[in-house]
Design a protein around this motif. Structure first.
Motif, PDB file in Angstrom:
ATOM      1  N   LEU A  52       0.864  -1.171   0.000  1.00  0.00           N
ATOM      2  CA  LEU A  52       0.000   0.000   0.000  1.00  0.00           C
ATOM      3  C   LEU A  52       0.902   1.222   0.000  1.00  0.00           C
ATOM      4  O   LEU A  52       1.675   1.430   0.929  1.00  0.00           O
ATOM      5  CB  LEU A  52      -0.908   0.020   1.235  1.00  0.00           C
ATOM      6  CG  LEU A  52      -1.751   1.277   1.418  1.00  0.00           C
ATOM      7  CD1 LEU A  52      -2.753   1.405   0.273  1.00  0.00           C
ATOM      8  CD2 LEU A  52      -2.464   1.230   2.739  1.00  0.00           C
ATOM      9  N   VAL A  53       0.834   1.978  -1.064  1.00  0.00           N
ATOM     10  CA  VAL A  53       1.659   3.177  -1.190  1.00  0.00           C
ATOM     11  C   VAL A  53       0.752   4.381  -1.043  1.00  0.00           C
ATOM     12  O   VAL A  53      -0.232   4.529  -1.777  1.00  0.00           O
ATOM     13  CB  VAL A  53       2.387   3.218  -2.547  1.00  0.00           C
ATOM     14  CG1 VAL A  53       3.203   4.487  -2.675  1.00  0.00           C
ATOM     15  CG2 VAL A  53       3.258   1.980  -2.712  1.00  0.00           C
ATOM     16  N   VAL A  54       1.075   5.246  -0.085  1.00  0.00           N
ATOM     17  CA  VAL A  54       0.301   6.465   0.132  1.00  0.00           C
ATOM     18  C   VAL A  54       1.125   7.631  -0.387  1.00  0.00           C
ATOM     19  O   VAL A  54       2.240   7.859   0.069  1.00  0.00           O
ATOM     20  CB  VAL A  54      -0.015   6.656   1.628  1.00  0.00           C
ATOM     21  CG1 VAL A  54      -0.802   7.928   1.851  1.00  0.00           C
ATOM     22  CG2 VAL A  54      -0.750   5.436   2.174  1.00  0.00           C
ATOM     23  N   GLU A  55       0.575   8.329  -1.360  1.00  0.00           N
ATOM     24  CA  GLU A  55       1.268   9.453  -1.962  1.00  0.00           C
ATOM     25  C   GLU A  55       0.463  10.723  -1.729  1.00  0.00           C
ATOM     26  O   GLU A  55      -0.761  10.669  -1.605  1.00  0.00           O
ATOM     27  CB  GLU A  55       1.444   9.237  -3.464  1.00  0.00           C
ATOM     28  CG  GLU A  55       2.342   8.072  -3.805  1.00  0.00           C
ATOM     29  CD  GLU A  55       2.527   7.908  -5.311  1.00  0.00           C
ATOM     30  OE1 GLU A  55       1.724   8.460  -6.080  1.00  0.00           O
ATOM     31  OE2 GLU A  55       3.480   7.217  -5.695  1.00  0.00           O
ATOM     32  N   PRO A  56       1.145  11.859  -1.698  1.00  0.00           N
ATOM     33  CA  PRO A  56       0.405  13.111  -1.551  1.00  0.00           C
ATOM     34  C   PRO A  56      -0.459  13.368  -2.791  1.00  0.00           C
ATOM     35  O   PRO A  56      -0.129  12.932  -3.885  1.00  0.00           O
ATOM     36  CB  PRO A  56       1.496  14.172  -1.409  1.00  0.00           C
ATOM     37  CG  PRO A  56       2.733  13.534  -1.931  1.00  0.00           C
ATOM     38  CD  PRO A  56       2.577  12.064  -1.779  1.00  0.00           C
TER      39      PRO A  56
END
Length: 66
Positions: A52-56
């Motif tokens: 799970l990659v959380v990016e702005p």
């Protein structure tokens, strides 16, 4: 993807180290211990289910600010 794999490896190493420290400490409490019962020893004891990659959020002209 290699960066995330390396971060996952570091996190697992940290989990294993903390578990070993707690097990060692439990030997001296006089209570039931889990030390020496086949603890997790490394990345092969865990299974990756998903990344799970959380990016702005990218800014778009006219988009509301959060």
């Amino acid at each position: 993807m290699r960066v995330y794999s390396d971060l996952l490896t570091a996190a697992i190493r940290s989990i294993v180290q903390l578990k070993e420290e707690k097990e060692l400490d439990s030997l001296f409490t006089g209570q039931k211990t889990t030390a020496l019962t086949g603890p997790a020893t490394g990345i092969d004891d865990f299974e990756l289910i998903a990344f799970l990659v959380v990016e702005p959020v990218a800014e778009h002209p006219g988009a509301p600010t959060v």
